[in-house]
Enzyme design. Sequence first.
Site, PDB file in Angstrom:
ATOM      1  N   CYS A 199      -5.347  -5.376   3.659  1.00 43.16           N
ATOM      2  CA  CYS A 199      -4.934  -4.561   2.511  1.00 43.16           C
ATOM      3  C   CYS A 199      -5.842  -4.756   1.303  1.00 43.16           C
ATOM      4  O   CYS A 199      -6.300  -3.788   0.687  1.00 43.16           O
ATOM      5  CB  CYS A 199      -3.475  -4.837   2.157  1.00 43.16           C
ATOM      6  SG  CYS A 199      -3.130  -6.502   1.525  1.00 43.16           S
ATOM      7  N   HIS A 253       0.835  -7.748  -0.828  1.00 38.10           N
ATOM      8  CA  HIS A 253       0.306  -6.489  -0.295  1.00 38.10           C
ATOM      9  C   HIS A 253      -0.124  -5.598  -1.452  1.00 38.10           C
ATOM     10  O   HIS A 253       0.460  -5.641  -2.545  1.00 38.10           O
ATOM     11  CB  HIS A 253       1.364  -5.781   0.548  1.00 38.10           C
ATOM     12  CG  HIS A 253       0.834  -4.621   1.337  1.00 38.10           C
ATOM     13  ND1 HIS A 253      -0.099  -4.751   2.343  1.00 38.10           N
ATOM     14  CD2 HIS A 253       1.108  -3.278   1.249  1.00 38.10           C
ATOM     15  CE1 HIS A 253      -0.377  -3.564   2.847  1.00 38.10           C
ATOM     16  NE2 HIS A 253       0.340  -2.652   2.202  1.00 38.10           N
ATOM     17  N   HIS A 265      -3.028   2.656   1.922  1.00 37.88           N
ATOM     18  CA  HIS A 265      -3.159   1.202   2.094  1.00 37.88           C
ATOM     19  C   HIS A 265      -3.485   0.878   3.538  1.00 37.88           C
ATOM     20  O   HIS A 265      -3.405   1.740   4.430  1.00 37.88           O
ATOM     21  CB  HIS A 265      -1.870   0.505   1.664  1.00 37.88           C
ATOM     22  CG  HIS A 265      -0.665   0.885   2.491  1.00 37.88           C
ATOM     23  ND1 HIS A 265       0.153  -0.031   3.099  1.00 37.88           N
ATOM     24  CD2 HIS A 265      -0.130   2.101   2.817  1.00 37.88           C
ATOM     25  CE1 HIS A 265       1.133   0.578   3.743  1.00 37.88           C
ATOM     26  NE2 HIS A 265       0.975   1.880   3.588  1.00 37.88           N
TER      27      HIS A 265
END
Length: 293
Positions: A199, A253, A265
Amino acid sequence: MIKWGRLTSITFVLGLFSILNVSNTYAKTTAVSLENNVDVWGKASQTEEAISTLDKNEEVEIIGTEGDYYVIALNNGEEGYVVRDLLKIASVDAVSTGDHVNIRQAPNTRCNVLGQVNKGDALIVTGKSGDWYQIKYNGNEAWIHGDYVKTMEDVFVTEKKGQASNSNNLGEEIVEYAKRFIGTPYRYAGTDLTSGVDCSGFTQAVMSHFGIYLSRPSSAQANDGVTISKQELQAGDLVFFDTSGSNNGRISHVGIYVGNNKFIHADSSRGVIINSLNEDYYIRTYVKAVRVL
């Protein structure tokens, strides 16, 4: 001979050291490599074999310029030459020129005051927005008005376009570029937009394409810009989540906001995809948003 071009003369800088009683770290400039295997040359030409190489995002100290090259300090105490277009300035050392100068959360006088600095205090400048300088302050990004900053190397400082203007053209360009990599597989610690990313590797690689340097882990990227509310989100902003279980606000994240309450993402099971912030999972895990443009 090392040339500083438009930069202030060495004679003036030495005089300033005496006046402000600061060390020669005042003149330090750091940069990061934009690519892997960037050649470092022994002189300002490419007629001989390279003496070293730099990895992507490797940090170096710039000690001068010569033509189309930055002169960098090598670990062995010698100098090397790198083509300017292959490095991005990350920070420039500076000093405060006033007493009781406010350090602010954003580049305006309406936001929170985080603290103060006095004349001669060292500053690390990481960007610029209009009349304001972005600096490192207590480990986080903050802002100080340019009237109270002296840096030898204004020519190097990156303008933070999104801070100075309501225009979001850059953010939209970032989103369109990020969408090119939908379907790229997830790879732990990956930073390659075609072969695999995690990520924060995805956000770092996308932003790097536009000359915006981000830290590596998502938890550090959460401090790389100015915190904004969910209602202020614009294309190109970063959104952060706590996906570790119960949402305790611990960043694990990150994605890039694309507009219409959606973000792109690198998902650990599906690779680079677009999801909605309105999905129950992302409502539960959402922590914050940050603007780095």
